[in-house]
Scaffold this active site. Structure first.
Site, PDB file in Angstrom:
ATOM      1  N   ARG A 136       0.801  -1.216   0.000  1.00  0.00           N
ATOM      2  CA  ARG A 136       0.000   0.000   0.000  1.00  0.00           C
ATOM      3  C   ARG A 136       0.840   1.277   0.000  1.00  0.00           C
ATOM      4  NH1 ARG A 136      -2.766  -3.863   2.738  1.00  0.00           N
ATOM      5  NH2 ARG A 136      -1.902  -3.318   4.769  1.00  0.00           N
ATOM      6  N   GLU A 190       6.716 -13.051  13.356  1.00  0.00           N
ATOM      7  CA  GLU A 190       6.386 -13.767  14.580  1.00  0.00           C
ATOM      8  C   GLU A 190       6.803 -15.233  14.497  1.00  0.00           C
ATOM      9  OE1 GLU A 190       2.601 -14.172  17.633  1.00  0.00           O
ATOM     10  OE2 GLU A 190       2.242 -13.739  15.532  1.00  0.00           O
TER      11      GLU A 190
END
Length: 255
Positions: free
Chosen positions: A142, A179
């Site tokens: 984006r 993560e």
């Protein structure tokens, strides 16, 4: 969910509200307040989340009084420039996307609002027009929406920062932690030159992993990163801390 608004640059680090977490455990009761989406539906909002993930790397913190002072300054900025309120209201929050427990910040509704979209670009252009910036680096994906019009308006070139195997030419890469593993940010060799001044832009800063990787990639080849810029900052995920002393400018804060 409470969204505060910000129109300033700061190197200070926000202390998140005490109950902010990246993912809400299923056993916790959701305390919600309805907000109208562009479709007219009422969305239950708690804290705002995005699906980007990375481990927190804490560098420092600020006092509670400093955090409150920052929030008060954000309110003052909103009153001074009504464009910020228009931008904030145009951003839709989608609960449980792309997976349960995540509150996704959807900027597609901002893009549908031509006035709010133009306000967003104008605010960035006004800030960076006279800062001698020759490179606007947009973070996939984006950042590709906001970067090119800003680059054209300030007379800079646009450089896409992409995930692996997306750029066709020779690339240099920077690995960063997720993560559950790692990922890479890549840039074409020769896209920038040592000594150039760059703006790094994305739609949102959450944990700061991708933004930090883009900055490091530019710095490795001798580019001076003037500032990082995002439309939205999720305070609870501490991305500003991960950037360290690199300046960050955001329009809308969400907690």
């Amino acid at each position: 969910m409470q969204r505060s608004l910000l129109l300033r640059c700061s190197n200070s680090i926000f202390r998140p509200p005490p109950n902010s977490h990246r993912l809400r455990p299923p056993s916790l009761k959701r305390q919600s307040a309805p907000i109208a989406a562009s479709s007219g539906a009422q969305l239950p909002l708690t804290f705002s989340q995005n699906y980007r993930t990375a481990p927190n790397r804490l560098h420092c913190s600020v006092s509670e009084s400093q955090w409150k002072q920052d929030r008060e300054m954000a309110t003052a900025d909103e009153q001074q420039d009504p464009r910020i309120a228009r931008i904030s209201s145009a951003i839709r929050v989608i609960p449980d996307f792309p997976k349960p427990g995540i509150m996704f910040q959807d900027i597609t509704t901002l893009l549908l609002d031509t006035k709010a979209f133009k306000d967003t670009i104008d605010l960035f252009v006004e800030r960076y027009r006279d800062k001698n910036i020759s490179v606007v680096a947009g973070v996939e994906a984006r950042g590709f929406i906001f970067g090119p019009p800003i680059a054209l308006a300030i007379g800079a070139k646009f450089v896409p920062m992409r995930k692996p195997n997306k750029l066709p030419g020779e690339v240099i890469s920077e690995e960063y932690s997720l993560e559950y593993g790692t990922d890479k940010m890549e840039m074409h060799v020769g896209a920038v030159e040592a000594g150039e001044h760059a703006l790094v832009i994305d739609d949102l800063i959450a944990t700061g992993g991708t933004l930090c990787a883009a900055v490091k990639l530019l710095e490795r080849v001798g580019v001076h990163v003037v500032e990082c810029a995002c439309v939205i900052e999720l305070l609870g995920l501490k991305g500003r801390e991960r950037l360290g002393d690199r300046p960050l400018f955001v329009l809308v804060n969400s907690t």
